[in-house]
Structures are given as C-alpha cells and as structure tokens.
Design a protein around this motif. Structure first.
Motif, PDB file in Angstrom:
ATOM      1  N   UNK A  82       0.799  -1.226   0.000  1.00  0.00           N
ATOM      2  CA  UNK A  82       0.000   0.000   0.000  1.00  0.00           C
ATOM      3  C   UNK A  82       0.836   1.283   0.000  1.00  0.00           C
ATOM      4  N   UNK A  83       2.148   1.170   0.149  1.00  0.00           N
ATOM      5  CA  UNK A  83       2.998   2.358   0.196  1.00  0.00           C
ATOM      6  C   UNK A  83       3.152   2.991  -1.182  1.00  0.00           C
ATOM      7  N   UNK A  84       3.292   4.312  -1.217  1.00  0.00           N
ATOM      8  CA  UNK A  84       3.632   4.955  -2.488  1.00  0.00           C
ATOM      9  C   UNK A  84       5.073   4.581  -2.860  1.00  0.00           C
ATOM     10  N   UNK A  85       5.463   4.826  -4.082  1.00  0.00           N
ATOM     11  CA  UNK A  85       6.783   4.414  -4.572  1.00  0.00           C
ATOM     12  C   UNK A  85       7.921   4.932  -3.700  1.00  0.00           C
ATOM     13  N   UNK A 129       7.817   5.786  -0.544  1.00  0.00           N
ATOM     14  CA  UNK A 129       7.749   5.107   0.748  1.00  0.00           C
ATOM     15  C   UNK A 129       8.297   3.698   0.672  1.00  0.00           C
ATOM     16  N   UNK A 130       7.924   2.981  -0.372  1.00  0.00           N
ATOM     17  CA  UNK A 130       8.429   1.617  -0.558  1.00  0.00           C
ATOM     18  C   UNK A 130       9.947   1.635  -0.690  1.00  0.00           C
ATOM     19  N   UNK A 131      10.469   2.567  -1.455  1.00  0.00           N
ATOM     20  CA  UNK A 131      11.920   2.667  -1.644  1.00  0.00           C
ATOM     21  C   UNK A 131      12.623   2.947  -0.315  1.00  0.00           C
ATOM     22  N   UNK A 132      12.102   3.897   0.458  1.00  0.00           N
ATOM     23  CA  UNK A 132      12.734   4.239   1.733  1.00  0.00           C
ATOM     24  C   UNK A 132      12.722   3.062   2.698  1.00  0.00           C
ATOM     25  N   UNK A 133      11.590   2.388   2.813  1.00  0.00           N
ATOM     26  CA  UNK A 133      11.483   1.251   3.734  1.00  0.00           C
ATOM     27  C   UNK A 133      12.390   0.094   3.279  1.00  0.00           C
ATOM     28  N   UNK A 134      12.389  -0.213   1.994  1.00  0.00           N
ATOM     29  CA  UNK A 134      13.222  -1.320   1.505  1.00  0.00           C
ATOM     30  C   UNK A 134      14.710  -1.000   1.654  1.00  0.00           C
ATOM     31  N   UNK A 135      15.091   0.259   1.454  1.00  0.00           N
ATOM     32  CA  UNK A 135      16.485   0.646   1.668  1.00  0.00           C
ATOM     33  C   UNK A 135      16.871   0.503   3.131  1.00  0.00           C
ATOM     34  N   UNK A 136      15.945   0.837   4.028  1.00  0.00           N
ATOM     35  CA  UNK A 136      16.231   0.689   5.451  1.00  0.00           C
ATOM     36  C   UNK A 136      16.369  -0.785   5.824  1.00  0.00           C
ATOM     37  N   UNK A 137      15.494  -1.633   5.321  1.00  0.00           N
ATOM     38  CA  UNK A 137      15.591  -3.070   5.598  1.00  0.00           C
ATOM     39  C   UNK A 137      16.918  -3.612   5.067  1.00  0.00           C
ATOM     40  N   UNK A 138      17.306  -3.207   3.865  1.00  0.00           N
ATOM     41  CA  UNK A 138      18.576  -3.651   3.290  1.00  0.00           C
ATOM     42  C   UNK A 138      19.755  -3.188   4.140  1.00  0.00           C
ATOM     43  N   UNK A 139      19.700  -1.945   4.625  1.00  0.00           N
ATOM     44  CA  UNK A 139      20.777  -1.428   5.464  1.00  0.00           C
ATOM     45  C   UNK A 139      20.874  -2.195   6.781  1.00  0.00           C
ATOM     46  N   UNK A 140      19.739  -2.530   7.364  1.00  0.00           N
ATOM     47  CA  UNK A 140      19.727  -3.324   8.602  1.00  0.00           C
ATOM     48  C   UNK A 140      20.341  -4.691   8.330  1.00  0.00           C
ATOM     49  N   UNK A 150       6.103   1.632   9.644  1.00  0.00           N
ATOM     50  CA  UNK A 150       5.227   2.789   9.549  1.00  0.00           C
ATOM     51  C   UNK A 150       5.761   3.768   8.540  1.00  0.00           C
ATOM     52  N   UNK A 151       4.855   4.552   7.979  1.00  0.00           N
ATOM     53  CA  UNK A 151       5.194   5.544   6.961  1.00  0.00           C
ATOM     54  C   UNK A 151       4.421   6.821   7.269  1.00  0.00           C
ATOM     55  N   UNK A 152       5.130   7.925   7.338  1.00  0.00           N
ATOM     56  CA  UNK A 152       4.493   9.218   7.595  1.00  0.00           C
ATOM     57  C   UNK A 152       4.598  10.073   6.341  1.00  0.00           C
ATOM     58  N   UNK A 153       4.013   9.607   5.290  1.00  0.00           N
ATOM     59  CA  UNK A 153       4.135  10.306   4.006  1.00  0.00           C
ATOM     60  C   UNK A 153       2.930  10.991   3.679  1.00  0.00           C
TER      61      UNK A 153
END
Length: 74
Positions: free
Chosen positions: A17-20, A22-33, A71-74
């Motif tokens: 359900x995230x906008x593009x 938001x999806x990019x930011x969350x996936x980059x954070x998961x990859x960094x973790x 969570x996403x605050x977009x």
C-alpha cells in the motif's frame, strides 16, 4: 555469510500500500539493517530503526531478521 529476512503478513500488506517513495525508503532501510548484522540486538531481541519518514521494527535471529511492523508518515 548470507542472512535471511522474513516479513510478517501485515508488513507485506503495508508494503503493497505504500507509495513508490515510501516503498523505496522502507526497503532501503531493511537492506541497510540486513547488511549490518553487528548492529542487531542479540538473537531474540528486537529493535526499532528510523528513516526520515518511516520506521521498521524487527526481531533478530542468528541467521537473519524478521520485520514485524513498519510505519510511513508520508
């Protein structure tokens, strides 16, 4: 070593359900973790990480992480 990442069902639903951006930011954070296992809590422990407009909650295991909320605050 290769590590795994599991996503809780509600996380998969939230990602869909995230906008593009938001999806990019969350996936980059998961990859960094995932790329920094030395920063994970001890196995079985949980942590919460933040990016500019999102956050990810995860549990660490010896062979990877499980993202159980975001969570996403977009």
């Amino acid at each position: 070593m290769t590590y795994r990442v599991d996503l809780a069902v509600r996380v998969e639903d939230a990602l869909a359900e995230l906008p593009a951006d938001g999806l990019r930011e969350v996936m980059e954070m998961i990859a960094a973790i995932l790329a920094r296992p030395g920063s994970w809590p001890t196995a079985g422990g949980w942590d919460l990480r933040f990016a500019p407009r999102s956050w990810v909650a995860f549990v660490a295991y010896a062979d990877g992480i499980e993202v159980y909320d975001l969570g996403w605050a977009g």
